[in-house]
Design a protein around this motif. Structure first.
Motif, PDB file in Angstrom:
ATOM      1  N   THR A   1     -16.769 -22.673 -83.695  1.00 49.50           N
ATOM      2  CA  THR A   1     -18.137 -23.187 -83.808  1.00 49.50           C
ATOM      3  C   THR A   1     -18.133 -24.669 -84.188  1.00 49.50           C
ATOM      4  OG1 THR A   1     -18.927 -20.991 -84.390  1.00 49.50           O
ATOM      5  CG2 THR A   1     -20.309 -22.856 -85.059  1.00 49.50           C
TER       6      THR A   1
ATOM      7  N   ASP B   1     -22.612 -16.015 -80.363  1.00 56.48           N
ATOM      8  CA  ASP B   1     -22.232 -15.197 -81.501  1.00 56.48           C
ATOM      9  C   ASP B   1     -23.502 -14.710 -82.214  1.00 56.48           C
ATOM     10  OD1 ASP B   1     -21.239 -14.110 -83.844  1.00 56.48           O
ATOM     11  OD2 ASP B   1     -19.819 -15.737 -84.219  1.00 56.48           O
TER      12      ASP B   1
ATOM     13  N   ASP C   1     -19.789 -21.286 -77.191  1.00 59.20           N
ATOM     14  CA  ASP C   1     -19.214 -20.903 -78.494  1.00 59.20           C
ATOM     15  C   ASP C   1     -19.103 -19.381 -78.547  1.00 59.20           C
ATOM     16  OD1 ASP C   1     -18.298 -20.926 -81.103  1.00 59.20           O
ATOM     17  OD2 ASP C   1     -20.315 -21.021 -81.961  1.00 59.20           O
TER      18      ASP C   1
HETATM   19 MG   LIG Z   1     -18.028 -19.181 -84.848  1.00 56.52          MG
END
Ligand SMILES: [Mg+2]
Ligand SMILES: Nc1ncnc2c1ncn2[C@@H]1O[C@H](COP(=O)(O)OP(=O)(O)O)[C@@H](O)[C@H]1O
Length: 280
Positions: free
Chosen positions: A19, A42, A126
């Motif tokens: 991230t 996520d 991500d």
């Molecule tokens: Mg992450």
């Protein structure tokens, strides 16, 4: 850059700076004038939070996009870092189960991103710390995959599994997927241990090591609470400089350094601007 390039940042291990890399690299590419979209895949929504949005207050998220309720462009939001964000919410946790029942489930993200491909030069994905359907969607949508790696004992164990998944994706859903290499993160250049782990992973799997390594710095932990990347909260630190150097490489603006030699040496600031490198 002519065509939009999509890079998945993946490693099923948590806490390896996926991230952080998406936020910082995205911001650094935006500084270079690139039009950047970052996608939070996520359910923990750390990227969304890190870029200044409250995930609980997000109305349209990547979840709605993957379920076909809205187009990607409708859910995208601008951020203070100069990148656009396709945010996530905890709802995404239920999305895997929904996708599993669908035909062509691995292609859902790829198709959804076609809607915005003309608007961006780079899309950074991500990934969540898993090799589930959402990560398969990211690898299927991507041109390249970047693997952040914290160089500590046993780090290599997950890499083999990830590469197995990448090979499956190359065989089944995305023949063109390339492995960009391993990005050493949370790197401690004062010990030889990190270098040894890196050399082992690199030779064991035949992977390129992306240079320069991202050094460990408390500044990274401070940035998310301020809703900005380190480029804005501590822009003159070696960590910010390292992500700027990575951005220049990805944008094709820096001469490639002989990767293995440099990554294994003490050249963390090799590609960086001297002013940035000396301040802390
Ligand atoms: Mg992450
Ligand atoms: N270079 C670094 N030095 C110190 N801490 C870092 C660095 N990069 C990331 N972190 C911190 O490590 C933690 C995990 O990073 P994160 O990017 O959330 O990992 P992941 O997405 O792989 O789970 C976060 O608290 C983050 O602020």
């Amino acid at each position: 850059m002519i065509a939009c390039r999509t890079i998945a940042v993946a490693n099923q291990k948590g806490g390896v700076a996926k991230t952080t890399t998406v936020a910082s690299l995205g911001a650094a590419l935006a500084e270079l004038g690139r039009r950047v979209l970052v996608v939070d895949l996520d359910p923990q929504a750390c990227l969304t939070f890190s870029l200044g949005l409250d995930p609980d207050a997000v109305e349209l998220s990547v979840h709605d996009v993957l379920l076909g309720r809205v187009s990607a462009s409708m859910a995208v939001q601008a951020t203070a870092d100069g990148v656009d964000l396709l945010p996530s919410t905890i709802e995404l946790a239920g999305c895997e189960a929904m996708l599993l029942t669908r035909t062509g489930r691995e292609y859902t993200l790829r198709l959804a991103l076609e809607d915005v491909a003309d608007s961006y030069d780079v899309v950074l994905l991500d990934c969540a710390p898993s090799l589930g359907v959402l990560t398969l969607n990211a690898l299927t949508a991507a041109d390249q995959v970047l693997v952040p790696l914290q160089c500590e004992t046993l780090s290599h164990r997950g890499v083999g599994q990830l590469l197995d998944t990448v090979h499956d994706v190359q065989r089944l859903t995305n023949r063109g997927l390339q492995v960009l290499g391993v990005l050493p993160t949370l790197f401690d250049s004062r010990t030889t241990h990190a270098r040894e782990v890196l050399a082992d992973v690199s030779s064991r799997y035949g992977l390129d090591v992306i240079e320069p390594p991202i050094a460990k710095s408390v500044r990274f932990a401070e940035a998310p609470a301020r809703g900005r990347s380190i480029l804005q909260t501590a822009g003159r630190t070696p960590g910010a400089a390292a992500y700027r150097a990575l951005a220049r490489r990805i944008a094709g603006m820096a001469e490639p350094v002989p990767a293995r030699a440099a990554a294994l040496g003490d050249e963390v600031i090799d590609l960086t601007n001297a002013n940035e490198a000396v301040s802390t």
